[in-house]
Write a protein that holds these residues in place. Structure first.
Motif, PDB file in Angstrom:
ATOM      1  N   ARG A  61       0.816  -1.255  -0.006  1.00 21.91           N
ATOM      2  CA  ARG A  61      -0.108   0.136  -0.036  1.00 21.91           C
ATOM      3  C   ARG A  61       0.925   1.209  -0.001  1.00 21.91           C
ATOM      4  O   ARG A  61       0.572   2.168  -0.561  1.00 21.91           O
ATOM      5  CB  ARG A  61      -1.092  -0.023   1.187  1.00 21.91           C
ATOM      6  CG  ARG A  61      -1.841   1.099   1.492  1.00 21.91           C
ATOM      7  CD  ARG A  61      -2.741   1.136   2.341  1.00 21.91           C
ATOM      8  NE  ARG A  61      -3.707   2.191   2.484  1.00 21.91           N
ATOM      9  CZ  ARG A  61      -4.319   2.491   3.555  1.00 21.91           C
ATOM     10  NH1 ARG A  61      -4.582   1.746   4.190  1.00 21.91           N
ATOM     11  NH2 ARG A  61      -5.030   3.739   3.208  1.00 21.91           N
ATOM     12  N   THR A  62       1.805   1.169   0.761  1.00 23.16           N
ATOM     13  CA  THR A  62       3.004   2.374   0.698  1.00 23.16           C
ATOM     14  C   THR A  62       3.544   2.585  -0.639  1.00 23.16           C
ATOM     15  O   THR A  62       3.610   3.593  -0.950  1.00 23.16           O
ATOM     16  CB  THR A  62       4.090   2.026   1.858  1.00 23.16           C
ATOM     17  OG1 THR A  62       3.262   1.876   3.131  1.00 23.16           O
ATOM     18  CG2 THR A  62       5.029   3.259   1.850  1.00 23.16           C
ATOM     19  N   LEU A  63       3.667   1.594  -1.249  1.00 26.54           N
ATOM     20  CA  LEU A  63       4.471   1.514  -2.569  1.00 26.54           C
ATOM     21  C   LEU A  63       3.552   2.174  -3.621  1.00 26.54           C
ATOM     22  O   LEU A  63       4.001   2.980  -4.296  1.00 26.54           O
ATOM     23  CB  LEU A  63       4.724   0.182  -3.138  1.00 26.54           C
ATOM     24  CG  LEU A  63       5.400  -0.139  -4.380  1.00 26.54           C
ATOM     25  CD1 LEU A  63       6.691   0.789  -4.470  1.00 26.54           C
ATOM     26  CD2 LEU A  63       5.775  -1.564  -4.835  1.00 26.54           C
ATOM     27  N   ARG A  64       2.101   1.769  -3.550  1.00 24.94           N
ATOM     28  CA  ARG A  64       1.052   2.418  -4.328  1.00 24.94           C
ATOM     29  C   ARG A  64       0.919   3.866  -4.182  1.00 24.94           C
ATOM     30  O   ARG A  64       0.644   4.528  -5.184  1.00 24.94           O
ATOM     31  CB  ARG A  64      -0.270   1.576  -4.023  1.00 24.94           C
ATOM     32  CG  ARG A  64      -0.442   0.229  -4.657  1.00 24.94           C
ATOM     33  CD  ARG A  64      -1.780  -0.312  -4.419  1.00 24.94           C
ATOM     34  NE  ARG A  64      -1.784  -1.719  -5.037  1.00 24.94           N
ATOM     35  CZ  ARG A  64      -2.379  -2.615  -4.321  1.00 24.94           C
ATOM     36  NH1 ARG A  64      -2.723  -2.532  -2.956  1.00 24.94           N
ATOM     37  NH2 ARG A  64      -2.295  -3.851  -4.781  1.00 24.94           N
ATOM     38  N   ILE A  65       0.938   4.210  -2.913  1.00 21.33           N
ATOM     39  CA  ILE A  65       0.832   5.784  -2.853  1.00 21.33           C
ATOM     40  C   ILE A  65       1.970   6.398  -3.132  1.00 21.33           C
ATOM     41  O   ILE A  65       1.847   7.614  -3.899  1.00 21.33           O
ATOM     42  CB  ILE A  65       0.350   5.951  -1.254  1.00 21.33           C
ATOM     43  CG1 ILE A  65      -0.808   5.205  -0.831  1.00 21.33           C
ATOM     44  CG2 ILE A  65       0.595   7.355  -0.811  1.00 21.33           C
ATOM     45  CD1 ILE A  65      -1.005   5.128   0.749  1.00 21.33           C
ATOM     46  N   ALA A  66       3.145   5.879  -2.844  1.00 20.38           N
ATOM     47  CA  ALA A  66       4.294   6.693  -3.468  1.00 20.38           C
ATOM     48  C   ALA A  66       4.635   6.418  -4.874  1.00 20.38           C
ATOM     49  O   ALA A  66       4.839   7.554  -5.495  1.00 20.38           O
ATOM     50  CB  ALA A  66       5.648   5.850  -2.483  1.00 20.38           C
TER      51      ALA A  66
END
Length: 86
Positions: free
Chosen positions: A5-10
């Motif tokens: 999820r962090t990767l998607r947002i970033a």
């Protein structure tokens, strides 16, 4: 918050900030926009690389290298991870 999820947002922030920087460069070239969005883009780029290395499935061929591509690396890494079954 999970690493993916962090990767998607970033990845989204990285791509959007690149578009904002290029739009600013091609239109008004306002220094304030560059001063605000530039560091945001750089930080998102570093978060994409770090998050991709944290994902256990990132050892799949090309996912970690795709994350290193400036601007769209996060989107490429997500696509690679999704196609590998993550």
């Amino acid at each position: 918050m999970t690493t993916v999820r962090t990767l998607r947002i970033a990845a989204g922030v990285e791509a959007f900030s690149l578009v904002a920087l290029l739009a600013n460069l091609l239109t008004t070239h306002t220094p304030a926009v560059s001063s605000l969005v530039g560091p945001l883009h750089g930080t998102a780029y570093l978060v994409v690389i770090a998050a991709t290395w944290q994902v256990s499935d990132a050892a799949m061929p090309g996912a970690r290298w795709a994350a290193a591509v400036p601007g769209v690396g996060g989107l490429l890494a997500l696509r690679r991870l999704r196609s590998d079954g993550a």
